[in-house]
Design a protein around this motif. Structure first.
Motif: not given
Lengths: 808, 63, 720
Positions: A325-342, A393-403
């Motif tokens: 929830s507290s992700l902000e635009i411009g954050d550098y994320m590290n995602l490992r194998n089998r992790e979801l892009v939030p 996250v709240s603006q994301g493509y999926l989230t919009r769909l789900w909202n």
């Protein structure tokens, strides 16, 4: 000792086939180091009973146990959400663990305390596949606890979804209590009412008096407690100017009770307390029967079920875990194998493979290059990558769909009034009318008779049988569906199924065998030897495509290549007996300056092969369709309007036309919104739609359609919000399911007629003012029980006739 | 036949006793899980492994 | 460290196991003896302590309370701690339970042959023993409840519920049925008389079967079938329903033992109705047990334990179907008083209770002795002996039951009884009695094989007196919070709780108020001509009870032509108001005696009791020679009269002073009559009292000369 059948060795832990016989520990064989580790762990803590209870009970260990995937759980926000109860020295947490499947699982999990001092007590609920653990945070923190579970193959499913609905529904408790009280009262009241019926001459007044008093006392809690649901619901309905089945029921209940009181006090007769309590008792049984739910399954998972709770981000050069929830635009994320892009974000690493099966249902991973925008919901395949968050996250493509509103507003048109309600309207009016008329008719003789007739009509007409017909038919229908692979959210769905006019399919997963594509070789003929060495090379690669292809090849002896390297996003190269083998994308081969004649234009998943810098050809991975689809569609086409909505390109169009005959019902490259609107259109033409889909992208459509069925190979695992979950292998049974729903409704109608007959007989007496406690005491149970018997047996017989496995 | 009142009295007391037991059972969550207990009772917790194996021996009487 | 280690007490289990085996054999042997006496009346004859009338109660008591009783404790003391993951609450209580219970049995084994009996079936033991039973039972209950309190496993497995129901219900039944007024040490009269006494007795009698021979063994079934087959019970949900359904219905089936008696018609029908309802839960339970083994029949072939369990549960199914059928009025009219009932009972006793007990022994002994069973083969032999024995027992009994009934009821075309002489019907079934005894021999042989087998097993193993185990106690805290959640629901159900409390108050009040009134009311004679017994008759009646005549002779003529033809006017409730206890009996090995009074001259009885064959050739009644030598003990006569008056029998005020005089006068008049017919006897012998009683039977409502004496006595006195 490992079971060896024609020298195939089965893993003693998980029962999977062992590729090699050299992973062993104390005369036991294992398919992988993971399984071996678990065994060693257990045997060290003498927990080997685990293996004596069931044959190879374990789960194949996929993820490597020693990483810090679970650290995020120690993040206070998340921890506090997960933990149910906490006290200075211990905490209680409940996990949903899909891999719980046998006696051994229960045994091992409940002996968890033997694996770690931190665990105090663990208790499994097998049906819900939950384990509730009491542990000491200061010895073992939540992350470590989950890691421990994962390390023995019981990784819990932790996500926002199961955090939020931590509170378990205990409504059944109060239903049991109501039933118990009603049953107790019914039993005893029968005891005090029977004498009056059984004795030839009127009962000794002493007994009559005491019995009547006892009856009143016993009936009181039934009225005040057991029957409250009906009274409340009736009251609610009336206040909304509606009439539902509970209205006539409550009417009957109240009249029965008050008239009994009156008769007992005035000494006219013994009253109807036995009928009254019996009525409530049977009604409650019906309620319980209808309430059946599949504790193991969840029908309302939304995107939050798939999203991680937190991600690792890099802020001013140090890693830290933050809640999504507290992700902000411009954050550098590290995602490992089998992790979801939030959140929708841009790939910073050179390239990676992304599995969008959650979004599109399409299981083959798609390749993404540096700078590509990756939509939220994709799952990283391969080694860790770095990406920059481009949308919250709240603006994301999926989230919009789900909202989208439909997920929040339970759309009215969906829970259309059930037939019982429709029936009850006329019924109630009819009854009241009869009551009034017969009342008035007697008026001229005496008010007393008039009143008694009026009440007797209401008593006799109390629609116990009527009210039981639907619950018992639909209840057993639901059981039958469940046993034959279709798990329905609640009984009202069956009624909707019976009204379906058109069916919409989603290609991926629904029609195709997911994670089971067929591999075709396009190019020049390969020799035995060439095939073998290609196999060896591919088998060395971790890339999913290589795995899929090599999986199809006859597994030769494992053989180490002299040289092997893997270039992520491009391909692999290796050398065996001096032969250099290249496998990968066209670009990979071009890079190694091999002239390639590109395959047919249609973008497909291909793996090109070159041996000793000679282009050999390429493997095509095409989806393979389930057996028997043609028959299925021939069958459906006659009775329903069919359509296909696919998120993918139209590569498969040619194949699909085979089933749908014409291609004007085939729609490709459909966005979730497209699917949604498509369903809306059909409905606007007044058609009831059934949608079968599996991906998250279908969720909107599934929710919108009158009956949304999620097709899943592993029913337990996960599925988008839906009305029913269908075991993918049973898709061919679809026509039978539909037919069965319709015949269930027929059964209901028949039993309605039967119970109406009962009522008419009763009314016959009632309007003449000839109603006695004995009559109602006989009529009420007889009608109820006969209806229960009729509906259940009829449903089961029909199911048997249709070949749905009916008896357990 | 006044003795019948005596019998009814005692039977009712019993019945009520059982009813309250039932209420307790439901309230305290005895019947939340209607499957696992039937499996759990098969496990004999053991202090050393060897005993466990013959404890879980499906057929106690084999020679 | 949360993990707690504790020790299961296997010693107590061992003790109960041995007690079960020991008393089992005793009970079976006594059974065989009484069975033999039915075709060889003089076998072990002429010894008062060994007559059929005294040994039959001993048989029933040993098999029910000694064999089955110890088996129940065996099952509970083994399974309860293991289900709750804790040791029993107190070893001391366990041992008191054990030794106390053995004392009860021993005192029964002594007092019954000596003729100390209340005559009430399965409640024959006299008041001091009743008290001992109550104490021991309560101690057992405390021990069990306390163990449940300190359990480590939160969930109470269904078996435990059955154990609890057993304890509570049996306690109540025992107390209610034992309301009796002591006359002397080892002699008492029940508070209730006649019909009321009969109702209480069979309310108890039936539930004794229900809650002593059924519910505890169901609990045992629910523990040992899953354990022995190592698979969970077929449907746990069903087992829960089974328990609660059974509990709410069982208690009211009692009256079906009194169909066609003087009990009010509606009460009888009530019994029938509830008995029929019982089929549902009973069969639910049986199927649940059997279906557990579906797909595991290979295991059953393997293991004697499972064999016994399967046969046991099947027998339970048969018995629980047959029972309700027999409680249908028209079926009951045929089967009641006949050997059919004996067959029915033994289907349950030999295979259900016996089978499950044997299964437990074979399961538990090897485990607590940390070894394997000495010989599975031997155990299998036992199984076949037991099953065959049971078949050879019940089949002839069913046959003879039907035969008796048909012969009793058969009329000639002219409308006379086809077999007016009861003896013909007896002689007819004697071969059946012989086969039955053979069945018994087989059954006992099997049991002996078991003893050898278990002995060898014990020898080859060594007792793990204290079996170590470990478990984690469930967190009660985490559950507190749940209570909190359920708070509003608690509010919801407030009406229930409220009504429950008021209700309990009402009932207690009602009971307190009604017990006295019930007794007073019950003793107002509804038939004017019915008079209290004279002191001599009273003494005679007590001899009748002592010798257990009611084991073979009923005193209840049912309203059927076949019975009124044979025995006379059918029974009226009002006739029994002075009968403390009632002596209706439940079996007619001999003819009914309700209207025996005045049927034969005193001299006939005199001869008959001395040597039955002399008056009734082929009779299987034993000779009661000691009645002719023993002096009638009149030391308690006055106390008895007083006791009776306290129970509402209207002896005139101060009558006790005259009682002895009356007694002698009546004795002399009978002796005189005998002398006139050439039989020399002193008037102070017991036989005189017995004759007086027999001649009185049922004469009240058919005014007979023989009653003249007594009438004169009482009337004369009361005019003073």
């Amino acid at each position: 000792m490992a079971i060896i059948t024609e020298n195939i060795i089965l893993c003693d832990h998980c029962g999977a086939e062992c590729r090699t016989a050299d992973i062993t520990s104390s005369d036991k064989h294992f398919c992988c180091q993971g399984c071996k580790t678990v065994y060693d762990l257990l045997s060290d803590n003498n927990l080997c009973t685990y293996y004596s209870l069931e044959e190879h009970p374990g789960e194949t260990i996929t993820s490597d146990p020693d990483n810090n995937r679970f650290e995020y759980l120690n993040h206070p926000d998340i921890k506090n959400k997960l933990i149910e109860f906490s006290d200075d020295d211990f905490s209680v947490v409940t996990f949903f663990i899909p891999s719980i499947h046998c006696k051994s699982c229960i045994w091992l999990l409940e002996n968890l305390h033997k694996l770690s001092k931190g665990v105090e007590h663990a208790r499994v609920d097998f049906i819900r596949r939950e384990v509730s653990i009491t542990y000491h945070p200061e010895v073992l923190n939540l992350g470590e606890l989950v890691k421990l579970l994962a390390s023995i193959g019981y990784e819990p499913q932790v996500n926002l979804d199961n955090i939020d609905k931590k509170e378990r529904d205990r409504s059944n408790r109060s239903l049991y209590l109501k039933l118990g009280v009603a049953g107790f009262a019914f039993g005893n009241i029968m005891l005090y009412s029977l004498p009056a019926y059984l004795s030839h001459e009127p009962l000794d007044p002493n007994f009559q008096f005491v019995f009547s008093i006892l009856n009143i006392v016993l009936a009181l809690p039934v009225l005040l407690f057991s029957s409250t649901d009906y009274l409340k619901s009736a009251g609610l309905a009336l206040s909304q100017k509606r009439i539902n089945m509970d209205v006539p029921i409550s009417l009957g209940i109240i009249v029965l009770f008050s008239r009994s009181i009156y008769e007992i006090i005035t000494g006219i007769g013994p009253g109807y307390m036995d009928s009254f309590t019996g009525l409530v008792f049977f009604l409650l049984i019906g309620k319980l029967f209808q309430k059946k739910t599949y504790d193991g399954l969840s029908f309302d998972r939304d995107y939050r079920s798939y999203f991680p709770l937190s991600v690792k981000i890099r802020k001013d050069n140090k890693e830290q875990t933050v809640p999504v929830s507290s992700l902000e635009i411009g954050d550098y994320m590290n995602l490992r194998n089998r992790e979801l892009v939030p959140a929708d974000s841009v790939l910073m690493s050179d390239s990676t493979l992304v599995d969008f099966s959650f979004v599109t249902g399409e299981s083959t991973p798609i390749e993404k290059k540096k700078g590509d925008l990756i939509y939220a919901g994709g799952r990283i395949v391969g080694q860790a990558v770095e990406m920059i968050v481009s949308k919250e996250v709240s603006q994301g493509y999926l989230t919009r769909l789900w909202n989208n509103e439909i997920f929040h507003t339970e759309s009215q048109d969906k829970d259309l009034s059930t037939i019982t309600d429709d029936a009850s309207v006329y019924f109630t009016l009819g009854v009241i009318l009869t009551a009034v008329i017969s009342g008035l008719y007697w008026m001229h003789i005496s008010t007393a008779i008039a009143v008694s007739t009026f009440t007797s009509v209401l008593i006799i007409a109390c629609p116990c049988a009527l009210a039981l017909a639907a619950p018992f038919t639909l209840g057993s229908a639901m059981n039958i569906y469940g046993r034959s692979g279709l798990f329905i959210k609640n009984t009202s769905i069956i009624e909707r199924i019976s009204r379906i006019r058109s069916i919409v399919f989603d290609k991926t997963g629904t029609l195709t065998q997911s994670n089971q594509s067929n591999v075709n070789w396009k190019g020049q003929e390969l020799t035995e030897y060439e095939l073998k060495i290609i196999g060896i090379i591919l088998r060395n690669s971790t890339h999913p495509l290589s795995k899929e292809i090599s999986g199809k090849m006859t597994s030769g002896e494992k053989h180490e290549p002299e040289h092997f390297e893997e270039h992520t996003g491009l391909g692999i190269s290796g050398r065996i007996d001096g032969h250099t083998i290249l496998a990968g994308s066209i670009n990979w081969l071009l890079k190694n300056n091999i002239d390639v004649n590109p395959g047919d234009e249609k973008p497909r998943t291909e793996v090109h092969i070159a041996i000793d810098s000679h282009y050999k050809g390429y493997f095509v991975l095409g989806k393979s369709y389930r057996e028997g689809l043609p028959q299925l569609f021939n069958h459906l086409r006659n009775n329903f309007e069919l359509a296909l909505l696919s998120g993918d390109n139209d590569a498969e169009k040619s194949n699909l036309v085979r089933f749908f005959r014409s291609d004007n019902q085939l729609h490709f490259n459909q966005s979730p919104e497209d699917k949604l609107t498509y369903i809306k259109n059909i409905q606007s033409n007044g058609n009831r739609v059934m949608m079968l889909g599996d991906g998250l992208n279908d969720a909107g459509a599934l929710k919108k359609s009158d009956v949304g069925i999620a097709v899943s190979d592993d029913v337990g695992s996960f599925s988008p919000a839906c009305d029913a979950i269908l075991d993918a292998n049973r898709i061919l049974t679809l026509p039978t399911y539909l037919k069965f729903a319709r015949s269930s409704m027929v059964i209901i109608f028949i039993s309605y007629t039967i119970s109406l007959l009962y009522n008419l007989i009763g009314l016959g007496f009632a309007v003449q003012g000839m109603i006695s406690p004995l009559l109602s005491a006989v009529l009420m149970p007889v009608s109820s029980i006969s209806i229960i018997l009729f509906t259940t047996t009829a449903t089961h017989l029909t199911a048997k006739k249709m070949g749905l496995s009916s008896w357990r | 036949m006044e003795v019948i009142f005596l019998l009814i009295g005692f039977s009712l007391l019993l019945a009520i006793g059982f009813l309250s037991a039932f209420i307790w059972a439901v309230k305290s969550g005895q019947y939340e899980d209607k499957y696992t207990p039937s499996v759990r009772m098969l496990f004999d917790e053991e202090t050393n492994d060897s005993s466990s194996l013959n404890q879980n021996d499906p057929n106690p009487n084999k020679e | 460290m949360a993990l707690e280690t504790f020790r299961y007490d296997n010693k107590i289990v061992r003790n109960f196991a041995f007690a079960t085996v020991f008393w089992g054999i005793i009970g079976f042997l006594v059974g065989l003896i009484v069975a033999t006496k039915l075709f060889a009346p003089n076998f072990l004859g002429f010894i008062p302590e060994l007559t059929f009338g005294r040994l039959r109660p001993l048989h029933t008591n040993t098999v029910i309370f000694a064999f089955a009783g110890n088996a129940i404790f065996l099952g509970i003391y083994y399974s309860l701690p293991r289900l709750l993951k804790t040791e029993m609450y107190s070893k001391v209580l366990s041992n008191i339970n054990f030794w106390g219970w053995q004392m009860v049995i021993i005192s029964a084994a002594i007092s019954l042959p000596l003729g100390f009996t209340t005559s009430k079936e399965y409640a024959e033991l006299e008041w001091p023993i009743d008290i001992l039973i109550a104490i021991v039972w309560i101690i057992f209950g405390i021990n069990m409840l306390a163990t449940i309190m300190k359990r480590r496993e939160k969930h109470l497995y269904v078996a435990i519920w059955f154990y609890l129901a057993t304890f509570i219900t049996v306690a109540v039944l025992h107390v209610v049925n034992s309301f009796e007024l002591p006359v002397s040490f080892m002699k008492s009269y029940p508070l209730y008389a006649g019909v009321q006494d009969a109702l209480v007795q069979w309310w108890y009698g039936h539930n004794a079967v229900a809650f002593f021979l059924t519910t505890p063994f169901l609990g045992i079934m629910y523990y040992f079938i899953p354990k022995a087959s190592n698979r969970p019970i077929y449907s746990y949900r069903l087992s829960i329903v089974h328990f609660w359904a059974l509990i709410f219905i069982y208690i009211w089936a009692g009256p079906h033992h009194l169909l066609y008696t003087a009990l009010p018609w509606w009460a009888q029908s009530l019994g029938t109705a509830f008995s029929i309802m019982l089929i549902a839960p009973s069969w639910g339970g049986m199927l649940n047990g059997l279906l557990t083994l579906r797909g595991a029949w290979d295991k059953v072939r393997e293991s004697p334990v499972l064999k016994f369990l399967v046969v046991g549960v099947t027998a339970y199914g048969m018995a629980t179907f047959e029972g309700p059928m027999m409680s249908l009025k028209n079926v009951n009219a045929i089967t009641h008083y006949t050997d059919y009932v004996i067959a029915h009972v033994h289907t349950g006793a030999l295979l259900w209770n016996g089978g499950l007990s044997f299964a437990m022994l074979y399961f538990i002994i090897p485990r607590i002795y940390d070894t394997k069973l000495f010989s599975k083969k031997l155990a299998n032999y036992h199984f076949w002996f037991a099953t065959m024995g049971a078949l050879f027992y019940v089949i002839p009994m069913y046959f003879s039951g039907i035969t008796q009934s048909l012969m009793w009821k058969e009329f000639t075309p002219q409308g006379f009884l086809r077999y007016p002489n009861f003896l013909e019907t007896v002689k007819q079934v004697i071969p059946m009695y012989m086969i039955r005894a053979f069945g018994g021999v087989l059954f006992i042989t099997g049991a002996i094989l078991m003893i050898i087998n278990l002995y060898k097993t014990v020898k080859q193993g060594s007792l793990i007196a204290e079996e170590e185990a470990s478990a984690v106690p469930f967190k009660r805290n985490s559950q507190k919070r749940r209570e909190g959640e359920a708070y509003h629901r608690w509010l919801e159900s407030k009406p229930v709780l409220f009504s429950i409390f008021t209700f309990i108050a009402i009932i207690i009040g009602g009971v307190v108020e009604y017990v006295p009134t019930a007794l007073i009311k019950s003793n107002i004679p509804t038939i004017a001509s019915v008079k209290p017994y004279t002191p001599l008759e009273l003494e005679g009646r007590d001899i009748y009870i002592r010798e257990g005549c009611n084991n073979c002779h009923s005193q209840m003529i049912r309203p059927f032509r076949s019975e009124t033809e044979r025995y006379g006017e059918y029974a009226k409730a009002g006739e029994f108001v002075y009968d403390h206890p009632f002596l209706w009996g439940s079996k007619r090995t001999g003819p009914d005696l309700e209207r025996e009074g005045g049927k034969y001259p005193n001299s006939w009885h005199f001869l008959h009791m001395k040597d039955p064959g002399s008056t009734s050739p082929g009779s299987i009644m034993p000779a009661f020679t000691w009645l002719y030598t023993q002096k009638l003990d009149t030391s308690h006569t006055i106390a008895k009269v007083d006791a009776m008056r306290e129970l509402g029998v209207p002896y005139p005020k101060g009558y006790e002073h005259e009682a002895m005089v009356d007694l002698r006068r009546q004795a002399d008049s009978i002796t005189k009559d005998l002398t006139n017919n050439g039989f020399q006897i002193r008037s102070d012998k017991e036989i005189i009292a017995l004759i007086a009683y027999l001649q009185r039977l049922g004469t009240d409502i058919k005014a007979q000369p023989t009653t003249a004496v007594r009438d004169s006595i009482l009337s004369e006195y009361s005019t003073k």
